[in-house]
Design an enzyme around this catalytic site. Structure first.
Site, PDB file in Angstrom:
ATOM      1  N   GLN A   1      -1.336  10.120   7.466  1.00 17.22           N
ATOM      2  CA  GLN A   1      -2.542  10.561   8.249  1.00 17.22           C
ATOM      3  C   GLN A   1      -2.347  11.131   9.346  1.00 17.22           C
ATOM      4  O   GLN A   1      -2.945  12.290   9.630  1.00 17.22           O
ATOM      5  CB  GLN A   1      -3.280   9.296   8.389  1.00 17.22           C
ATOM      6  CG  GLN A   1      -4.610   9.230   9.017  1.00 17.22           C
ATOM      7  CD  GLN A   1      -5.524  10.130   8.227  1.00 17.22           C
ATOM      8  OE1 GLN A   1      -5.780   9.739   6.926  1.00 17.22           O
ATOM      9  NE2 GLN A   1      -6.274  10.885   8.454  1.00 17.22           N
TER      10      GLN A   1
ATOM     11  N   CYS B   1     -10.436   9.143   9.858  1.00 23.83           N
ATOM     12  CA  CYS B   1      -9.346   9.342   8.597  1.00 23.83           C
ATOM     13  C   CYS B   1     -10.111   9.160   7.382  1.00 23.83           C
ATOM     14  O   CYS B   1      -9.513   9.344   6.383  1.00 23.83           O
ATOM     15  CB  CYS B   1      -8.274   8.216   8.778  1.00 23.83           C
ATOM     16  SG  CYS B   1      -9.001   6.597   9.013  1.00 23.83           S
TER      17      CYS B   1
ATOM     18  N   HIS C   1       0.387   4.548   9.554  1.00 25.85           N
ATOM     19  CA  HIS C   1      -0.095   5.403   8.372  1.00 25.85           C
ATOM     20  C   HIS C   1       0.550   6.956   8.926  1.00 25.85           C
ATOM     21  O   HIS C   1      -0.372   7.685   9.290  1.00 25.85           O
ATOM     22  CB  HIS C   1      -1.603   5.392   8.556  1.00 25.85           C
ATOM     23  CG  HIS C   1      -2.268   5.925   7.268  1.00 25.85           C
ATOM     24  ND1 HIS C   1      -1.424   6.607   6.246  1.00 25.85           N
ATOM     25  CD2 HIS C   1      -3.528   6.243   6.893  1.00 25.85           C
ATOM     26  CE1 HIS C   1      -2.250   7.049   5.363  1.00 25.85           C
ATOM     27  NE2 HIS C   1      -3.777   6.890   5.617  1.00 25.85           N
TER      28      HIS C   1
ATOM     29  N   ASP D   1     -11.849   4.730  12.974  1.00 24.05           N
ATOM     30  CA  ASP D   1     -11.483   4.246  11.840  1.00 24.05           C
ATOM     31  C   ASP D   1     -12.137   3.290  11.611  1.00 24.05           C
ATOM     32  O   ASP D   1     -12.988   2.789  12.312  1.00 24.05           O
ATOM     33  CB  ASP D   1      -9.952   3.828  11.846  1.00 24.05           C
ATOM     34  CG  ASP D   1      -9.353   3.332  10.384  1.00 24.05           C
ATOM     35  OD1 ASP D   1      -9.970   3.683   9.546  1.00 24.05           O
ATOM     36  OD2 ASP D   1      -8.209   2.903  10.463  1.00 24.05           O
TER      37      ASP D   1
ATOM     38  N   ARG E   1       2.391   2.623  -0.839  1.00 28.44           N
ATOM     39  CA  ARG E   1       1.176   1.988   0.031  1.00 28.44           C
ATOM     40  C   ARG E   1       1.003   0.412  -0.234  1.00 28.44           C
ATOM     41  O   ARG E   1       0.868   0.164  -1.330  1.00 28.44           O
ATOM     42  CB  ARG E   1      -0.288   2.695  -0.499  1.00 28.44           C
ATOM     43  CG  ARG E   1      -1.586   1.815   0.273  1.00 28.44           C
ATOM     44  CD  ARG E   1      -2.616   2.774   0.177  1.00 28.44           C
ATOM     45  NE  ARG E   1      -2.641   3.939   0.934  1.00 28.44           N
ATOM     46  CZ  ARG E   1      -3.816   4.544   1.493  1.00 28.44           C
ATOM     47  NH1 ARG E   1      -5.086   4.092   0.947  1.00 28.44           N
ATOM     48  NH2 ARG E   1      -3.894   5.504   2.324  1.00 28.44           N
TER      49      ARG E   1
HETATM   50  N1  NVA Z   1      -7.203   1.329   8.827  1.00 30.98           N
HETATM   51  C1  NVA Z   1      -7.546   1.631   7.443  1.00 30.98           C
HETATM   52  C2  NVA Z   1      -7.069   2.881   7.101  1.00 30.98           C
HETATM   53  C3  NVA Z   1      -7.624   3.600   5.915  1.00 30.98           C
HETATM   54  C4  NVA Z   1      -7.198   4.874   5.559  1.00 30.98           C
HETATM   55  C5  NVA Z   1      -6.951   0.597   6.665  1.00 30.98           C
HETATM   56  O1  NVA Z   1      -5.758   0.036   6.677  1.00 30.98           O
HETATM   57  O2  NVA Z   1      -7.772   0.302   5.673  1.00 30.98           O
HETATM   58  N1   CP Z   2      -7.391   8.318   4.961  1.00 34.63           N
HETATM   59  C1   CP Z   2      -6.786   7.637   3.924  1.00 34.63           C
HETATM   60  O1   CP Z   2      -5.580   7.382   3.635  1.00 34.63           O
HETATM   61  O2   CP Z   2      -7.662   7.504   2.992  1.00 34.63           O
HETATM   62  P1   CP Z   2      -7.428   7.004   1.374  1.00 34.63           P
HETATM   63  O3   CP Z   2      -7.490   5.300   1.662  1.00 34.63           O
HETATM   64  O4   CP Z   2      -8.554   7.488   0.588  1.00 34.63           O
HETATM   65  O5   CP Z   2      -6.163   7.372   0.879  1.00 34.63           O
END
Ligand code: NVA
Ligand code: CP
Length: 307
Positions: free
Chosen positions: A132, A263, A129, A223, A102
């Site tokens: 997801q 998500c 992602h 989101d 990540r």
């Molecule tokens: N768009 C959000 C998704 C979190 C799972 C982010 O990148 O923070």
């Molecule tokens: N939806 C998702 O990826 O959640 P986290 O950021 O908690 O992993």
């Protein structure tokens, strides 16, 4: 059954339509209790951003499959002190069987994929992602008994989750609508790529009009308005994004059986109201659970032990 052994999944379109369907089918069987084993295999988690669902669902999936997980917290490993990604990738590839990363830049993920001789999974980047979207498609399929021809409306920032949704929707022949404020539309290269790889039935609408996008939609998806790494911009975004809130008024425009996805993590009162996330249309908790089933299917497929 498709064998994806040793494939990198840097985006959802690293799977073909058939491979994606097979993973979703396997996820259903795993959820129903099918037993597969990745005994002796080790998954590394290298996360430069916070995570609850992705970290825990990958970990539990691996434990339930009989494998092991190592949490490679960057602040406790040399990569956090400046060891290069290339050197880190080369070394990790010699210990681990599979690695989920990540991070911010897609290019950094690509560096791992180019230098580690093991499958690399995108556990979220600024661009995509894919894990997801596996869970989202599984949730839609469970609830609406189909993926092709389903109208999914995403409201909010046209970034990582929206990008993977567009590409996944293209592979499954869905009708994807993306409603964003001006300046927050999805990446045009992602949209073009989706059109290139789309199967019959795929349609894409990109609009600034949340009501037009929500009209008769079978899925409403949102989101956070401010993604990880952009927190300094959060306050200025709120007025721009307010018209895109998933609330009861917006639900009235959608199909009467609409399901609502998020998500997570959610900012209640911003992109979604308390009433909607707790309401009868919400499927967000099933969606979160499905992360684990979908990723189990992905892991066993990448390790070549999927039957
Ligand atoms: N768009 C959000 C998704 C979190 C799972 C982010 O990148 O923070
Ligand atoms: N939806 C998702 O990826 O959640 P986290 O950021 O908690 O992993």
């Amino acid at each position: 059954m498709t064998t994806l052994a040793q494939r990198d999944i840097l985006g959802i379109a690293d799977l073909s339509a058939t491979e994606l369907k097979n993973i979703l089918e396997l996820a259903v069987h795993l959820k129903q209790g099918k037993r597969l084993s990745v005994s002796q295999k080790v998954l590394g988690l290298l996360f430069y951003k916070a995570s609850t669902r992705t970290r825990v669902s990958f970990s539990v999936a691996m434990y339930q499959l009989g494998g092991q997980v190592i949490d490679l917290n960057p602040s406790l490993t040399q990569v956090g002190r400046g060891e290069s990604l290339v050197d880190t990738a080369r070394v990790l590839g010699r210990y681990l069987d599979i690695l989920a990363v990540r991070t911010y830049k897609q290019e950094d993920l690509e560096t791992f994929a180019n230098h580690a001789e093991i499958p690399i999974i995108n556990a979220l980047t600024d661009l995509e992602h894919p894990c997801q979207i596996l869970a989202d498609l599984l949730t839609i399929k469970e609830n609406l008994n189909s993926l092709s021809d389903i109208t999914v409306t995403y409201l909010g920032d046209g970034n990582n989750v929206a990008h993977s949704l567009i590409l996944g929707g293209a592979l499954m022949g869905m009708k994807i609508r993306i409603a964003t404020p001006n300046g927050y539309q999805p990446n045009i290269q992602i949209v073009e790529k989706a059109k290139e790889l789309a199967v019959d039935g795929f349609e894409i609408m990109i609009t600034n009009d949340p009501i037009k996008a929500a009209k008769d939609a079978q899925v409403l998806y949102t989101d956070v308005w401010t993604s990880m790494g952009q927190e300094n911009l959060a306050t200025s975004r709120i007025p721009l994004f307010e018209p895109y809130q998933v609330n009861e008024t917006l639900l009235n425009y959608a199909d009467k059986e609409v399901i609502v996805l998020h998500c997570l993590p959610a900012h209640r009162g911003e992109e979604i109201t308390d009433t909607v996330i707790e309401g009868k249309h919400s499927r967000v908790w099933e969606q979160a659970e499905n992360r684990m089933h979908a990723q189990k299917a992905l892991i066993v497929s990448l390790l070549g032990v999927n039957n």
